[in-house]
Motif scaffolding. Structure first.
Motif, mmCIF file in Angstrom:
data_model
loop_
_atom_site.group_PDB
_atom_site.id
_atom_site.type_symbol
_atom_site.label_atom_id
_atom_site.label_comp_id
_atom_site.label_asym_id
_atom_site.label_seq_id
_atom_site.Cartn_x
_atom_site.Cartn_y
_atom_site.Cartn_z
ATOM 1 N N GLN A 78 0.808 -1.282 0.046
ATOM 2 C CA GLN A 78 0.038 -0.004 -0.026
ATOM 3 C C GLN A 78 0.932 1.144 -0.103
ATOM 4 O OE1 GLN A 78 -2.189 -1.233 3.350
ATOM 5 N NE2 GLN A 78 -3.883 -1.355 2.325
ATOM 6 N N LYS A 79 2.121 1.112 0.780
ATOM 7 C CA LYS A 79 2.762 2.611 0.865
ATOM 8 C C LYS A 79 3.510 2.815 -0.485
ATOM 9 C CE LYS A 79 3.764 2.700 5.875
ATOM 10 N NZ LYS A 79 3.068 4.060 6.179
ATOM 11 N N ILE A 80 4.069 1.569 -0.937
ATOM 12 C CA ILE A 80 4.734 1.741 -2.208
ATOM 13 C C ILE A 80 3.783 2.229 -3.213
ATOM 14 C CG2 ILE A 80 5.790 0.200 -4.179
ATOM 15 C CD1 ILE A 80 6.801 -1.444 -1.562
ATOM 16 N N LEU A 81 2.713 1.536 -3.420
ATOM 17 C CA LEU A 81 1.702 2.112 -4.504
ATOM 18 C C LEU A 81 0.953 3.525 -4.300
ATOM 19 C CD1 LEU A 81 -0.380 -1.190 -5.264
ATOM 20 C CD2 LEU A 81 1.231 -0.073 -6.872
ATOM 21 N N SER A 82 1.262 3.928 -3.171
ATOM 22 C CA SER A 82 0.634 5.270 -2.739
ATOM 23 C C SER A 82 1.472 6.262 -3.391
ATOM 24 C CB SER A 82 0.451 5.472 -1.281
ATOM 25 O OG SER A 82 -0.146 6.693 -1.082
ATOM 26 N N VAL A 83 2.911 6.029 -3.226
ATOM 27 C CA VAL A 83 3.945 6.919 -3.534
ATOM 28 C C VAL A 83 4.101 6.934 -5.186
ATOM 29 C CG1 VAL A 83 6.407 7.369 -3.498
ATOM 30 C CG2 VAL A 83 5.227 6.908 -1.260
ATOM 31 N N ILE A 84 4.094 5.770 -5.526
ATOM 32 C CA ILE A 84 4.087 5.696 -7.189
ATOM 33 C C ILE A 84 2.977 6.414 -7.808
ATOM 34 C CG2 ILE A 84 4.303 4.082 -9.118
ATOM 35 C CD1 ILE A 84 7.028 4.039 -7.309
ATOM 36 N N GLY A 85 1.760 6.211 -7.150
ATOM 37 C CA GLY A 85 0.615 6.672 -7.644
ATOM 38 C C GLY A 85 0.660 8.244 -7.527
ATOM 39 N N ASP A 86 1.031 8.773 -6.587
ATOM 40 C CA ASP A 86 1.343 10.396 -6.325
ATOM 41 C C ASP A 86 2.136 10.835 -7.487
ATOM 42 O OD1 ASP A 86 -0.612 10.521 -4.495
ATOM 43 O OD2 ASP A 86 0.912 10.461 -2.884
ATOM 44 N N CYS A 87 3.405 10.083 -7.572
ATOM 45 C CA CYS A 87 4.487 10.217 -8.647
ATOM 46 C C CYS A 87 4.000 10.663 -10.004
ATOM 47 C CB CYS A 87 5.485 9.305 -8.488
ATOM 48 S SG CYS A 87 6.909 9.815 -9.096
ATOM 49 N N LEU A 88 2.977 9.335 -10.300
ATOM 50 C CA LEU A 88 2.516 9.461 -11.819
ATOM 51 C C LEU A 88 1.547 10.592 -12.148
ATOM 52 C CD1 LEU A 88 1.779 5.735 -12.276
ATOM 53 C CD2 LEU A 88 3.678 6.964 -13.295
ATOM 54 N N ASP A 89 0.597 10.688 -10.720
ATOM 55 C CA ASP A 89 -0.484 11.997 -10.912
ATOM 56 C C ASP A 89 0.393 13.342 -10.970
ATOM 57 O OD1 ASP A 89 -2.810 12.911 -10.684
ATOM 58 O OD2 ASP A 89 -2.971 12.717 -8.668
#
Length: 526
Positions: A234-245
């Motif tokens: 969850q933490k990894i995807l949260s950061v990568i999601g923000d990064c893409l966004d």
């Protein structure tokens, strides 16, 4: 990519590795409306040899360019400018997405050379039906549908490029991570327009971690520790999601769905036109993709039948892009594979038979689940079954139109019906996670609709006069099954209504008799 290596078909892993490497050498360029293909290629060739390229339409013309050397991209990036921030402030992330502009608009002569655009979506069903009516047999109709719907070489390259562009971001945090597609993009059953399922893989990194074992010392990395793997995901995807966004060029509508059973980030990748779902390594999903890849490669009838059944199901509202109580494409694919395992002789082997052929290298246990099966296609004996697709299509409908869903479940490991372990209307065993039903979402009305449509389709194929249909220019064979029943030519309905009515009533009476007999037996049993 060439599907063979020294006369044998490539394994799933070989194909994946080759395509991922190819994607690393690829760029995507947005082009002006009147582009000179020759001038663009001439300009790019000054940075290195171009292996392949194609153009496609997606809110303007785009070009996918594959260089033969990765350092050609670095050479190109060195001379490319960052847009001036007059209206908006830009995030200075140097990606492999470029915009090509002509300083002097192209003259008339250059504009006349028409660029061939590679289609990235399939034709509408009504156009498909017209094409099918020109075929000379149901088999050739089925291969026509497959050719129209299956992923093209160009579309597959675009899918791997989308993964590779996301990897450019994940590398900033995890230098050894890889982003790989799984599911329909790679299992040979994807149709043009389907979403790209991708996962972030750290296993590549783990493979390279070798502890220093010589001498009295041992060394390892200092890493952040978290209470559970799920929390880490969850933490990894949260950061990568923000990064893409925040920083990903062309990544829009980013949604983080972190509390799902399998946490994921959904986003729309505008440059390639794909809807993408990014999750963290799901080993069993990868093994399922590989298993389907093997079945898809073993016999051309497998994919032709799957594509036709899925198109038929979509036309009749049996499947839906919105999650719900509908049968999924994955469940339908498993039903077709099961049906082909059950033919005499079988068209394809069972999962247990593939497991029996596995050697030590193929051995793969994930948690408590044995996911071993042979990966080298040349070790699997070709089928002795010679049935035509015409026969298989009719028999599929006949088989499932009369399947005892109340009592039996579908087991691809054994390739036979087994008693249901629990009372879900439709029970299809997950080939690896043997305690899961992959069709648990399907309710009784949806299953009954499937059975009724299967019976109706078998009836149409059995009763129709193909020659008469062709003379009167009416849809026949597969084409007749792709028109929602009741919406056909009114004359056809008049001719058929009497037969359909009596046939449907007869089958209903038969099923009523059956349930009455069962009720009687239950009552007697008590």
């Amino acid at each position: 990519t060439d599907p063979d290596v020294n006369g044998r078909k490539k394994t799933f892993t070989e194909v994946q590795t080759e395509r991922l490497e190819q994607a690393e050498r690829t760029i995507l360029i947005k082009c002006p409306p009147k582009i000179s293909e020759k001038k663009l290629l001439q300009y790019l060739s000054s940075h290195g040899k171009i292996n392949s390229h194609f153009f496609f339409e997606n809110h303007g013309i785009h070009a996918l360019i594959e260089f033969s050397e990765k350092n050609s991209i670095a050479s190109l990036q060195d001379v490319i400018g960052i847009p001036s921030a007059t209206e908006h402030h830009v995030v200075p992330f140097k990606s492999r997405l470029f915009t090509f502009m002509m300083k002097n608009p192209v003259g008339q002569a250059a504009a006349e050379t028409q660029i061939r655009l590679s289609p990235q979506s399939h034709i509408p069903v009504k156009d498909l039906i017209q094409k099918l009516c020109c075929a000379d047999s149901i088999s050739s109709q089925m291969y026509t549908l497959l050719n129209e719907y299956q992923l093209t070489e160009e579309n597959i390259k675009l899918r791997f490029l989308a993964c590779s562009l996301v990897r450019d971001f994940t590398r900033a945090y995890f230098p050894d991570s890889v982003v790989k597609p799984f599911g329909s993009s790679v299992n040979t059953f994807g149709k043009l327009g389907c979403d790209v399922d991708m996962f972030l893989d750290f296993n590549e990194a783990r493979k390279h971690i070798k502890k220093l074992t010589k001498g009295p010392f041992e060394m390892e990395y200092q890493l952040k520790r978290l209470p559970s793997e799920r929390l880490a995901t969850q933490k990894i995807l949260s950061v990568i999601g923000d990064c893409l966004d925040h920083f990903g060029p062309g990544c829009v509508s980013v949604q983080k769905i972190l509390n799902a059973r399998c946490p994921l980030v959904k986003f729309s990748h505008q440059p390639t036109g794909f809807q993408c779902d990014l999750s963290v390594s799901n080993s069993i999903a990868i093994k399922s993709s590989e298993l389907l890849y093997i079945y898809g490669c073993l016999d051309s009838r497998v994919r032709a039948l799957v594509f036709c059944i899925r198109c038929w199901a979509r036309v009749h509202g049996l499947t839906n892009s919105v999650p719900g109580a509908w049968i999924t494409n994955f469940s339908l694919t498993m039903m077709v594979i099961f049906f082909l395992q059950k033919r005499s002789p079988p068209v394809i082997p069972t999962v247990d038979q593939l497991r029996a052929l596995a050697d030590e290298e193929d051995r793969h246990v994930i948690g408590s689940y044995d996911c071993s099966f042979v990966r080298d296609l040349s070790k699997i004996n070709p089928t002795k079954n010679t049935e035509t697709l015409d026969e298989l299509l009719y028999n599929f409908f006949e088989y499932f139109g009369n399947f005892d869903f109340r009592k039996n479940s579908i087991n691809l490991r054994k390739g036979k019906e087994v008693n249901k372990p629990e009372s879900s209307p439709l029970y299809i065993w997950n080939p690896f996670e043997q305690d899961l039903n992959i069709s648990k979402n399907v309710n009784q009305p949806q299953l009954e609709k499937f059975v009724a449509l299967a019976r109706e389709s078998a009836w149409i194929l059995q009763k129709e006069d193909k020659t008469q249909r062709m003379i009167s220019k009416e849809p026949w064979g597969l084409a007749a099954l792709l028109i929602p029943f009741g919406k056909n030519n009114p004359n056809m309905i008049k001719n058929r209504v009497k037969g359909i009515g009596s046939e449907t009533i007869k089958s209903l009476l038969d099923s009523l008799k059956l349930s009455n007999v069962n009720n009687l037996q239950k009552a007697v049993g008590k």
